[in-house]
Design a protein around this motif. Structure first.
Motif, short mmCIF file in Angstrom:
data_model
loop_
_atom_site.label_atom_id
_atom_site.label_comp_id
_atom_site.label_asym_id
_atom_site.label_seq_id
_atom_site.Cartn_x
_atom_site.Cartn_y
_atom_site.Cartn_z
N ALA A 25 0.82 -1.22 0.00
CA ALA A 25 0.00 0.00 0.00
C ALA A 25 0.85 1.26 0.00
O ALA A 25 0.55 2.22 -0.73
N ASP A 26 1.93 1.29 0.81
CA ASP A 26 2.73 2.52 0.88
C ASP A 26 3.39 2.84 -0.46
O ASP A 26 3.45 4.00 -0.88
N LYS A 27 3.84 1.79 -1.18
CA LYS A 27 4.48 2.01 -2.50
C LYS A 27 3.44 2.48 -3.52
O LYS A 27 3.71 3.38 -4.32
N VAL A 28 2.26 1.90 -3.48
CA VAL A 28 1.18 2.29 -4.41
C VAL A 28 0.79 3.74 -4.17
O VAL A 28 0.67 4.54 -5.11
N VAL A 29 0.62 4.11 -2.89
CA VAL A 29 0.22 5.48 -2.56
C VAL A 29 1.30 6.48 -3.01
O VAL A 29 0.98 7.53 -3.59
N GLN A 30 2.57 6.13 -2.79
CA GLN A 30 3.67 7.00 -3.26
C GLN A 30 3.56 7.26 -4.76
O GLN A 30 3.73 8.38 -5.23
N MET A 31 3.26 6.20 -5.53
CA MET A 31 3.13 6.34 -6.99
C MET A 31 1.92 7.20 -7.35
O MET A 31 1.98 8.06 -8.22
N LEU A 32 0.80 6.94 -6.66
CA LEU A 32 -0.42 7.69 -6.95
C LEU A 32 -0.25 9.18 -6.72
O LEU A 32 -0.78 10.00 -7.46
N LEU A 33 0.50 9.53 -5.68
CA LEU A 33 0.65 10.94 -5.32
C LEU A 33 1.46 11.73 -6.35
O LEU A 33 1.44 12.95 -6.37
N LYS A 34 2.17 11.00 -7.22
CA LYS A 34 2.96 11.67 -8.28
C LYS A 34 2.18 11.72 -9.60
O LYS A 34 2.69 12.14 -10.61
N ARG A 35 0.95 11.24 -9.55
CA ARG A 35 0.17 11.05 -10.78
C ARG A 35 -0.20 12.36 -11.48
O ARG A 35 -0.24 12.43 -12.70
N ASP A 36 -0.50 13.37 -10.71
CA ASP A 36 -0.95 14.65 -11.30
C ASP A 36 -0.30 15.80 -10.55
O ASP A 36 -0.57 16.01 -9.37
N LYS A 37 0.55 16.55 -11.25
CA LYS A 37 1.28 17.66 -10.61
C LYS A 37 0.37 18.79 -10.17
O LYS A 37 0.76 19.64 -9.37
N ARG A 38 -0.84 18.80 -10.70
CA ARG A 38 -1.76 19.90 -10.35
C ARG A 38 -2.43 19.67 -8.99
O ARG A 38 -3.04 20.58 -8.45
N TRP A 39 -2.35 18.46 -8.47
CA TRP A 39 -3.00 18.17 -7.19
C TRP A 39 -2.36 18.95 -6.06
O TRP A 39 -1.13 19.00 -5.95
N GLY A 40 -3.20 19.50 -5.22
CA GLY A 40 -2.71 20.19 -4.03
C GLY A 40 -2.62 19.21 -2.87
O GLY A 40 -2.93 18.02 -3.01
N SER A 41 -2.24 19.71 -1.70
CA SER A 41 -2.05 18.83 -0.54
C SER A 41 -3.37 18.18 -0.12
O SER A 41 -3.39 17.04 0.32
N ARG A 42 -4.48 18.91 -0.30
CA ARG A 42 -5.78 18.34 0.07
C ARG A 42 -6.16 17.17 -0.85
O ARG A 42 -6.67 16.15 -0.40
N ASP A 43 -5.86 17.33 -2.15
CA ASP A 43 -6.13 16.26 -3.13
C ASP A 43 -5.31 15.02 -2.80
O ASP A 43 -5.82 13.89 -2.79
N ARG A 44 -4.01 15.23 -2.55
CA ARG A 44 -3.12 14.10 -2.26
C ARG A 44 -3.54 13.43 -0.94
O ARG A 44 -3.50 12.21 -0.81
N GLY A 45 -3.95 14.26 0.02
CA GLY A 45 -4.42 13.72 1.30
C GLY A 45 -5.64 12.84 1.12
O GLY A 45 -5.76 11.78 1.74
#
Length: 404
Positions: A25-45
């Motif tokens: 899960a931690d590796k998948v989440v790390q990858m997902l958080l790099k998916r869209d540079k436009r996402w802000g901290s709330r989106d990534r959260g």
């Protein structure tokens, strides 16, 4: 809360990888958080917390949604709909949510909440094993605690700063922290946030390390100038703490069977300004034998089931198998038998795990003390940490002293 299509799609994609492909899960989440540079901290959260939430409650949500593994993409959307409904989030008018039976979901939740292993979302065998080893009353409380989201705890690097200075430095960055009574080097974040991007982290002023884990190096009773061996060092969270407690004086030998983990420790040690650490790969019995009767202190942070750290690794409960527990207990015995020989007469050994099971903890220490090699040691004290009592990870540590 309004659901955004691209964030929900990312979460569904991630869950398919975790559940069907066995990815961590931690590796998948790390990858997902790099998916869209436009996402802000709330989106990534949202993506991170929703993914972990559905992983944590997989069994409960699957029973409510009446879906079975391996999950199809539609099944994952059903789990998502259950999650949103139980959170009181209004489902948008998307085809994935057509005919979602909201009232039935709430009714099924009430009905299934009567059964602990489903309500707290544990496989049958873990629930049975925990009851057998901890007792019904304790496991009832611990199961609930292990499903709570873990706090972010920092360990102040005393080689570079103090707790007070670090707190002030982070406060200037609008990151509020609080002291934790009984944990001399710990600061708890008031609100979860990404502390790895701060200058304070890049300058080595702190490490992220759970409060329970921080007690292990203290328990080892190290002093500046000693020769200390961390036998299962991994990426070195406890090694770095030991080096700091020794004020960079003496020698810390970090050992592990994985070279890549020791390389990561080398990088972290450089950032932290820890200069008294030497890395040694355990690629045969030679590195161990060379240290027989040489160390003032030996830490065995043994490989284990990890049942004490499910708050931060919720996917582990779905990956663990009963056979692994039996296998790891044999490994623990072998490691204790072999690595304890590095302790010199009058020296001390700490055996630690991040498990809550007595069979991996107290029973292993007793088994060792009853063995031929263990007769050279005396039991000094131990510490059993349960999440529902401490609010932090479940841990165990035992201090043994080698007879002169």
């Amino acid at each position: 809360m309004r659901l955004h299509r691209n964030l929900c799609f990312a979460t569904v994609d991630g869950l398919l990888q975790i559940f069907n492909e066995g990815m961590y899960a931690d590796k998948v989440v790390q990858m997902l958080l790099k998916r869209d540079k436009r996402w802000g901290s709330r989106d990534r959260g949202f993506v991170a917390e929703t993914t972990y939430d559905i992983v944590r409650w997989k069994r409960l949500y699957a029973e409510i949604a009446e879906v079975k593994e391996p999950f199809s993409r539609d099944d994952i959307w059903r789990l998502f709909a259950v999650w949103a409904t139980l959170k009181g989030i209004k489902l948008p008018d998307w085809k994935y949510f057509e005919n979602t039976p909201s009232r039935k979901i709430k009714g099924r939740f009430d009905e299934l909440s009567q059964i602990r292993k489903i309500k707290e979302s544990f496989p049958d065998w873990i629930d049975e094993l925990a009851v057998k080893e901890l007792g019904e009353k304790v496991w009832n409380k611990e199961a609930i605690a292990l499903n709570e989201q873990a706090d972010v705890i920092l360990r102040v690097n005393t080689l570079k700063t103090t707790k007070e200075k670090l707190q002030a430095e982070l406060f200037d960055l609008e990151i509020e922290t609080e002291f934790i009574k009984g944990y001399p080097d710990a600061l708890k974040l008031a609100v979860r946030g990404n502390v790895f991007i701060t200058e304070a982290f890049q300058n080595g002023h702190f490490e992220v390390q759970d409060a329970s884990s921080q007690l292990v190096a203290e328990f080892l009773d190290v002093k500046p100038g000693m020769k200390v061996v961390d036998t299962c060092a991994g990426a070195g969270g406890k090694t770095l703490h030991i080096a700091a407690l020794m004020e960079n004086k003496g020698q810390v030998i970090a050992m592990d069977i994985y070279d890549n983990k020791l390389k990561e420790l080398k990088r972290r040690a450089k950032r932290d300004g820890a200069h008294n650490i030497e890395m040694r790969v355990i690629d045969s019995t030679k590195p161990i034998k060379k240290l027989y009767d040489k160390a003032d202190r030996v830490l065995i942070d043994a490989p284990c089931s990890g049942l004490g750290v499910l708050r931060r690794n919720p996917d582990a409960k779905w990956k663990l198998q009963p056979e692994f527990i039996e296998k790891i207990k044999k490994t623990q015995q072998e490691i204790l038998e072999s690595y304890s020989k590095m302790v010199k007469p009058g020296g001390k050994l700490v055996y630690a795990t991040c498990s809550i099971l007595p069979s991996e903890n107290q029973d292993q220490v007793k088994h060792f003390l009853d063995s031929e090699n263990g007769k050279d040691f005396t039991f000094v004290k131990d510490k059993k940490i349960l999440s529902h009592e401490s609010g932090f990870d479940g841990f165990y540590m035992a201090l043994l002293e080698k007879k002169i």
